[in-house]
Design an enzyme around this catalytic site. Structure first.
Site, PDB file in Angstrom:
ATOM      1  N   CYS A 123      46.921  29.437  32.227  1.00 31.58           N
ATOM      2  CA  CYS A 123      46.598  30.182  31.814  1.00 31.58           C
ATOM      3  C   CYS A 123      47.565  30.114  30.416  1.00 31.58           C
ATOM      4  O   CYS A 123      47.245  30.793  29.180  1.00 31.58           O
ATOM      5  CB  CYS A 123      47.568  31.508  32.517  1.00 31.58           C
ATOM      6  SG  CYS A 123      48.950  30.901  32.194  1.00 31.58           S
ATOM      7  N   SER A 145      42.238  36.849  36.450  1.00 35.18           N
ATOM      8  CA  SER A 145      41.595  37.093  35.831  1.00 35.18           C
ATOM      9  C   SER A 145      42.232  38.113  34.889  1.00 35.18           C
ATOM     10  O   SER A 145      41.858  39.267  35.773  1.00 35.18           O
ATOM     11  CB  SER A 145      39.886  37.140  36.273  1.00 35.18           C
ATOM     12  OG  SER A 145      39.486  37.230  36.603  1.00 35.18           O
TER      13      SER A 145
HETATM   14  P1  NAD Z   1      40.807  36.050  40.000  1.00 30.98           P
HETATM   15  O1  NAD Z   1      40.616  37.168  38.797  1.00 30.98           O
HETATM   16  O2  NAD Z   1      39.022  35.348  40.203  1.00 30.98           O
HETATM   17  O3  NAD Z   1      41.650  36.015  41.706  1.00 30.98           O
HETATM   18  C1  NAD Z   1      42.357  36.503  41.204  1.00 30.98           C
HETATM   19  C2  NAD Z   1      43.249  37.138  43.049  1.00 30.98           C
HETATM   20  O4  NAD Z   1      41.937  38.193  42.139  1.00 30.98           O
HETATM   21  C3  NAD Z   1      42.400  35.890  43.896  1.00 30.98           C
HETATM   22  O5  NAD Z   1      43.641  36.327  44.721  1.00 30.98           O
HETATM   23  C4  NAD Z   1      41.065  37.299  44.593  1.00 30.98           C
HETATM   24  O6  NAD Z   1      41.150  37.158  45.840  1.00 30.98           O
HETATM   25  C5  NAD Z   1      40.709  39.022  43.990  1.00 30.98           C
HETATM   26  N1  NAD Z   1      40.169  39.071  42.780  1.00 30.98           N
HETATM   27  C6  NAD Z   1      39.258  38.560  42.467  1.00 30.98           C
HETATM   28  N2  NAD Z   1      38.260  38.885  42.007  1.00 30.98           N
HETATM   29  C7  NAD Z   1      38.231  40.677  42.855  1.00 30.98           C
HETATM   30  C8  NAD Z   1      38.025  42.264  41.938  1.00 30.98           C
HETATM   31  N3  NAD Z   1      36.833  42.102  41.819  1.00 30.98           N
HETATM   32  N4  NAD Z   1      38.986  42.566  42.517  1.00 30.98           N
HETATM   33  C9  NAD Z   1      40.310  42.499  43.648  1.00 30.98           C
HETATM   34  N5  NAD Z   1      40.518  40.912  43.273  1.00 30.98           N
HETATM   35  C10 NAD Z   1      39.743  40.309  43.309  1.00 30.98           C
HETATM   36  O7  NAD Z   1      41.728  34.596  39.226  1.00 30.98           O
HETATM   37  P2  NAD Z   1      40.777  33.299  39.477  1.00 30.98           P
HETATM   38  O8  NAD Z   1      39.955  32.032  39.623  1.00 30.98           O
HETATM   39  O9  NAD Z   1      42.016  33.087  41.355  1.00 30.98           O
HETATM   40  O10 NAD Z   1      42.485  32.621  38.660  1.00 30.98           O
HETATM   41  C11 NAD Z   1      42.487  32.001  37.736  1.00 30.98           C
HETATM   42  C12 NAD Z   1      42.476  33.182  36.583  1.00 30.98           C
HETATM   43  O11 NAD Z   1      44.313  33.396  36.598  1.00 30.98           O
HETATM   44  C13 NAD Z   1      42.229  32.430  34.620  1.00 30.98           C
HETATM   45  O12 NAD Z   1      41.978  33.845  33.861  1.00 30.98           O
HETATM   46  C14 NAD Z   1      43.856  32.818  34.365  1.00 30.98           C
HETATM   47  O13 NAD Z   1      44.039  32.733  33.455  1.00 30.98           O
HETATM   48  C15 NAD Z   1      44.435  33.947  35.117  1.00 30.98           C
HETATM   49  N6  NAD Z   1      45.883  33.386  35.496  1.00 30.98           N
HETATM   50  C16 NAD Z   1      46.687  33.991  34.842  1.00 30.98           C
HETATM   51  C17 NAD Z   1      47.783  34.071  34.858  1.00 30.98           C
HETATM   52  C18 NAD Z   1      48.893  34.119  33.548  1.00 30.98           C
HETATM   53  O14 NAD Z   1      50.317  34.113  33.517  1.00 30.98           O
HETATM   54  N7  NAD Z   1      48.683  35.451  33.079  1.00 30.98           N
HETATM   55  C19 NAD Z   1      49.161  32.732  35.291  1.00 30.98           C
HETATM   56  C20 NAD Z   1      47.737  32.111  36.343  1.00 30.98           C
HETATM   57  C21 NAD Z   1      46.838  32.035  35.984  1.00 30.98           C
END
Ligand code: NAD
Length: 482
Positions: free
Chosen positions: A282, A227
């Site tokens: 995404c 995210s």
């Molecule tokens: P997320 O941000 O919750 O988690 C992503 C990663 O970050 C995970 O490995 C998680 O363990 C870690 N994480 C979570 N909170 C954290 C924190 N506070 N500090 C450090 N690390 C942390 O995302 P998600 O729910 O797993 O995935 C969905 C999101 O990913 C959506 O926003 C989507 O748009 C995005 N996404 C973007 C792309 C792109 O190409 N831009 C591709 C796929 C997904």
């Protein structure tokens, strides 16, 4: 109670030192199918140590030999494609055709990284001054951290680590804690393919592991997808610690339909974009804009299509749309729908109470359609990441582009038209990184860069393609006089 999955460090499966663990669920049933440990910062440090120790000999392994490991991995992935796809459906929820597509896209990145001996070539120029020659050589840098989200648990790690190791680096991967099981199998296949101990390490967990990778002095760079809030935090933290960072974030993608578009093909593409993977992509379309006379038939056809989508277990051939990943995420998507109603958007199709007979424990949200979504309310501005469409009508392409550009995100967008002039104007003015023309999901293949702009991306070099080679290497310049 299933045992927590293990970390993979220095070529061995090892227990995490974390005292807590989280359940991994099958989102179609709610059944707990595994547990993931919340590893400690010290676990991350041990894995970085293993990666650092493996770097000198892996770096000295000829590029053609590193590529051969990936050729073998590609063959193994092809052989296990169906099993891997089923495993993703089980822990993520999306339907089998979607997970097969995901695994294929992952394999294509391994295939592309097999070309590393060519992709990594440097340049030379003789006589930059009399008797002086100049050349660039691309050299790996050391240990990279790779942190990935839940929505593509096979493909997204494969956007990164195959390029990082092909270029001679070593890696510590932290997969999503929500669906880490399938990539465990891929790590086993990489071992079978001959990847030496310590070249690829896996540490499971959450924030503590991520922050340890961002801070560790022996980690030279971080590839992140998730995210936008976390992407920005990771970008700031790791770049503050002097590392190179590529951090891909969230999205709010607009699909713009002109009156001259081929309606059948357009509705198919928009439906797939909005509701495919239950909206958890995404690149998913979120706001669908009908311009002028396109609005009425587009609205009717989207509503008709959405109302007949069959929810169910992604492993069943009868299912059009699977569950969302977790109960927490289901509740979040429902909250957005509540807010949309409260903020005055017209709810034309409501999926909040959807359920599936015999699978009442699953995390269901049915297809949901809003009309007249203002761009200052949460469902008009925030990433919902669920099967929720906002249908809007615009009077002109200009107005539709203006709305699109008001978003703080800039991941993907699409236009549907039979006019080359309109398509050109759209791509010229969009200011967004992944642009579809008569394409619902503008997904670049492995040889092209993947990543957004504005609040969807923090960094400069993107995932996949030559960008990946640039990110994982430094172009060193040698100037010689003999
Ligand atoms: P997320 O941000 O919750 O988690 C992503 C990663 O970050 C995970 O490995 C998680 O363990 C870690 N994480 C979570 N909170 C954290 C924190 N506070 N500090 C450090 N690390 C942390 O995302 P998600 O729910 O797993 O995935 C969905 C999101 O990913 C959506 O926003 C989507 O748009 C995005 N996404 C973007 C792309 C792109 O190409 N831009 C591709 C796929 C997904």
């Amino acid at each position: 109670m299933p045992e927590p999955v293990q970390n993979f460090v220095a070529g061995r499966w090892t227990a995490s030192h974390g005292t807590e663990s989280l359940p991994i669920t099958n989102p179609a049933t709610g059944e707990v199918i595994g547990r993931v440990p919340l590893s400690t910062g010290a676990d991350a440090g041990t894995a970085v140590g293993a990666a650092r120790a493996a770097f000198p000999s892996w770096r000295a392994t000829p590029a053609v030999e590193r590529a051969r490991v990936l050729f073998r991995l590609k063959t193994l992935l092809d052989e296990h494609k169906e099993d891997l796809a089923r495993s993703v459906t089980r822990e993520h929820g999306k339907i089998l055709t979607e997970t097969l597509g995901e695994v294929q896209r992952g394999i294509e990145n391994v295939e592309h990284a097999c070309g590393i001996p060519t992709l990594m070539l440097g340049d030379t120029l003789e006589d930059i001054a009399p008797g002086i020659d100049c050349e660039t050589v691309r050299q790996p840098l050391g240990v990279f951290g790779v942190i990935t989200p839940y929505n593509f648990p096979v493909m997204i790690p494969l956007w990164f680590w195959p390029y990082a190791v092909a270029t001679g680096n070593t890696v510590v991967l932290k997969p999503s804690e929500q669906d880490p099981l399938t990539h465990q199998r891929i790590v086993e296949l990489a071992q079978l393919a001959g990847l030496p101990p310590g070249v690829l390490n896996v540490v499971h967990g959450g924030r503590e592991v991520v922050e340890a990778l961002c801070d560790h002095p022996d980690v030279v760079g971080v590839s992140f997808v998730g995210s936008s809030k976390v992407a920005e935090a990771v970008y700031r933290r790791a770049s503050h610690a002097g590392k190179r960072v590529q951090a891909l974030g969230g999205a709010k993608n607009h699909l713009i339909v002109l009156p001259d578009a081929d309606l059948d093909a357009t509705v198919d593409a928009c439906m797939g974009s909005v509701f495919g993977s239950t909206g958890q992509r995404c690149l998913a379309g979120s706001i669908v804009v009908g311009v002028g006379d396109a609005w009425k038939p587009l609205r009717e056809r989207m509503l008709d299509g959405a109302s007949v989508l069959r929810l169910g277990d992604g492993l069943s051939a009868e299912t059009d749309m699977g569950p969302v990943v977790s109960a927490t995420h289901r509740d979040r998507v429902r909250r957005f729908v509540d807010e949309g109603e409260r903020d005055g958007a017209k709810l034309a199709l409501d999926g909040r109470r959807a359920t599936v007979k015999g699978l009442e424990g699953g995390f269901w949200v049915g297809p949901t359609v809003f009309e007249d979504v203002a761009f200052d309310i949460s469902i008009g501005t925030e990433e919902i990441f669920g099967p929720v469409a906002g249908l809007n009508r615009a009077t002109s392409l200009d107005e539709a582009i203006g709305w699109m550009q008001s978003s703080r995100y800039g991941n993907a967008c699409s236009i549907f038209t039979t006019s080359g002039k309109a398509a050109r104007e759209f791509r010229y003015r969009a200011g967004i990184s992944m642009i579809g023309v008569n394409i619902g999901v503008a997904a670049p293949m492995a040889m092209f860069p993947f990543g957004g702009s504005k609040g969807s991306f923090y960094g400069d070099l993107k995932a996949q393609s030559r960008d990946a080679v640039g990110f994982y290497t430094d172009a060193r310049v040698v100037i010689s006089r003999w």
